[in-house]
Design a protein around this motif. Sequence first.
Motif, PDB file in Angstrom:
ATOM      1  N   ARG A   1       0.827  -1.207   0.000  1.00  0.00           N
ATOM      2  CA  ARG A   1       0.000   0.000   0.000  1.00  0.00           C
ATOM      3  C   ARG A   1       0.864   1.261   0.000  1.00  0.00           C
ATOM      4  O   ARG A   1       0.510   2.258  -0.629  1.00  0.00           O
ATOM      5  CB  ARG A   1      -0.925   0.000   1.214  1.00  0.00           C
ATOM      6  CG  ARG A   1      -1.980  -1.103   1.127  1.00  0.00           C
ATOM      7  CD  ARG A   1      -3.081  -0.916   2.143  1.00  0.00           C
ATOM      8  NE  ARG A   1      -4.138  -1.913   1.940  1.00  0.00           N
ATOM      9  CZ  ARG A   1      -5.345  -1.828   2.462  1.00  0.00           C
ATOM     10  NH1 ARG A   1      -5.674  -0.788   3.196  1.00  0.00           N
ATOM     11  NH2 ARG A   1      -6.241  -2.754   2.226  1.00  0.00           N
ATOM     12  N   THR A   2       2.003   1.187   0.698  1.00  0.00           N
ATOM     13  CA  THR A   2       2.919   2.328   0.686  1.00  0.00           C
ATOM     14  C   THR A   2       3.438   2.578  -0.722  1.00  0.00           C
ATOM     15  O   THR A   2       3.452   3.723  -1.202  1.00  0.00           O
ATOM     16  CB  THR A   2       4.107   2.054   1.639  1.00  0.00           C
ATOM     17  OG1 THR A   2       3.611   1.901   2.969  1.00  0.00           O
ATOM     18  CG2 THR A   2       5.115   3.200   1.602  1.00  0.00           C
ATOM     19  N   ILE A   3       3.853   1.518  -1.391  1.00  0.00           N
ATOM     20  CA  ILE A   3       4.347   1.626  -2.773  1.00  0.00           C
ATOM     21  C   ILE A   3       3.257   2.183  -3.678  1.00  0.00           C
ATOM     22  O   ILE A   3       3.492   3.065  -4.513  1.00  0.00           O
ATOM     23  CB  ILE A   3       4.818   0.245  -3.281  1.00  0.00           C
ATOM     24  CG1 ILE A   3       6.022  -0.234  -2.463  1.00  0.00           C
ATOM     25  CG2 ILE A   3       5.163   0.291  -4.767  1.00  0.00           C
ATOM     26  CD1 ILE A   3       6.329  -1.716  -2.633  1.00  0.00           C
ATOM     27  N   TYR A   4       2.029   1.668  -3.498  1.00  0.00           N
ATOM     28  CA  TYR A   4       0.895   2.091  -4.336  1.00  0.00           C
ATOM     29  C   TYR A   4       0.567   3.569  -4.124  1.00  0.00           C
ATOM     30  O   TYR A   4       0.384   4.324  -5.084  1.00  0.00           O
ATOM     31  CB  TYR A   4      -0.320   1.231  -3.990  1.00  0.00           C
ATOM     32  CG  TYR A   4      -1.506   1.444  -4.899  1.00  0.00           C
ATOM     33  CD1 TYR A   4      -1.701   0.644  -6.016  1.00  0.00           C
ATOM     34  CD2 TYR A   4      -2.437   2.443  -4.641  1.00  0.00           C
ATOM     35  CE1 TYR A   4      -2.788   0.832  -6.854  1.00  0.00           C
ATOM     36  CE2 TYR A   4      -3.519   2.638  -5.477  1.00  0.00           C
ATOM     37  CZ  TYR A   4      -3.683   1.828  -6.576  1.00  0.00           C
ATOM     38  OH  TYR A   4      -4.754   2.037  -7.411  1.00  0.00           O
ATOM     39  N   ASP A   5       0.491   3.987  -2.871  1.00  0.00           N
ATOM     40  CA  ASP A   5       0.156   5.384  -2.569  1.00  0.00           C
ATOM     41  C   ASP A   5       1.188   6.350  -3.143  1.00  0.00           C
ATOM     42  O   ASP A   5       0.840   7.417  -3.675  1.00  0.00           O
ATOM     43  CB  ASP A   5       0.052   5.593  -1.060  1.00  0.00           C
ATOM     44  CG  ASP A   5      -1.221   5.004  -0.475  1.00  0.00           C
ATOM     45  OD1 ASP A   5      -2.140   4.738  -1.254  1.00  0.00           O
ATOM     46  OD2 ASP A   5      -1.278   4.800   0.756  1.00  0.00           O
TER      47      ASP A   5
END
Length: 496
Positions: free
Chosen positions: A119-123
């Motif tokens: 989710r960090t990578i996606y955000d």
Amino acid sequence: MEQTAAYSPSPDDETHDAYRVPPHNIDAEQALLGAILVNNESYDRVASFLDPIHFFDAVHGRIYEAAAKLITGGHLASPVTLKNFFERDEALAEIGGPAYLARLAGAATTIINAEEYGRTIYDLAIRRELIRVGTDIHNRAYDAPVDDTPSAQILEAEQALYQLAEQGKYEGGFQSFHESLKTAIDMAAEAYKRDGGLSGISTGLRDLDHRLGGLQPSDLIILAGRPSMGKTALATNIAFQAAKAYKAEHHADGTVEAKDGAIVGFFSLEMSAEQLATRLLAEQSGVPSERIRRGNIHEDEFHQLVDAAQQLQSIPLYIDDTGGLTIGTLAARARRLKRQRGLGLLVIDYLQLLAGSGKFGDNRVQEVTQITTGLKALAKELNVPVIALSQLSRQVEAREDKRPQLADLRESGSIEQDADVVMFVFREEYYVSRREPTEGTPEHLQWQEEMERVHGLAECIIGKQRHGPTGTVKLQFQADVTRFSDLDQVHTEGFE
């Protein structure tokens, strides 16, 4: 660790962007890849929302893509099995070659946080895309050719931002039956508490509500009929009643929940906003619209108009009377209304005046298919009922019984298929009045009796309904003020 520039030069310096590093987190990318290579189950936790393009480091994106291909193919993804994919990869060679894969796996500690890393990578990827969109808007505004109008730029910017907002969601995929059951029970509980026991938005017509259970969220409702049957009148009646009944509950977190009625958006592609307002004014005041337009009113009727106008001013009904809209533009404006004002019901008058977003040549059926599919998708996306009016083909006029059927819908394939509910408006009085015989003849006396039987009566024929039964609902229609109302129960049971 997320890397950003510590110093930001003055906005007046147009070169400062070159010194800013786009938001990214190499540590999170390495941690996620290591977790996947150690335990392939980690991939299942992020596969639904994370793609190779979301990685800032292109090499990491290629490693993720190669691992995904192996895992989805039923094979093991590990430093050993991935080695063959990257033996000749020059970019990977610069950071250690295939040995880098082993270091990723060796540094992995746990798979518990794999989804959080994803989710960090996606955000961060969404933030980078937001920067790109903003840069495009900035550059286009500076260098726009003469024929590239500001309104076109704003529309495309809104569409780009909305698409980005939709991408930035993790929701979706399977949910347990337990969750679905809870939602269904909550809906039933709300219907039980609401006046009339409706699970959806009330149409303001008792017998129609009895058949439909109200207008349901995410439903596409087609309201069809031949000209002069009263399609627009019924749609405006429903829209007004929904807006009039609107009651909101404000929560501590700033959100607003509609407890009854709805905020209504009305796309009037045929009539102007003034014409639509005149119709509503006539309906609510009881003064015929023809006399309102000519100013042929008495003093007491003028006071009725003033009272009705004051009541209409306070209701949350928003009208867009722009002609020739495409389905894409209509969807963008509906999203904007929901974002800025809220939205609980959408009405489109009427479907055949919409255009598809693209080139279809003479293939109108294909174009209507795109429109109806788009309207159904919009209803689900915004989670509101969408009422789309539709014309019927002339083959109705060739039959002795003029009551419409599903096959009478123009370009009926996609309309009938995509709709959750299809309703037809039918007034026998319209047809009977047009076959008046010569006065003084026995036939004329018989015709008068028939006119008395059908005068002021209308039928709403439910030809399709996914959630309940079909059938006919009988209504009262007052033509001079274009008002539909419940039929007196003394004369009929209201529905068949």
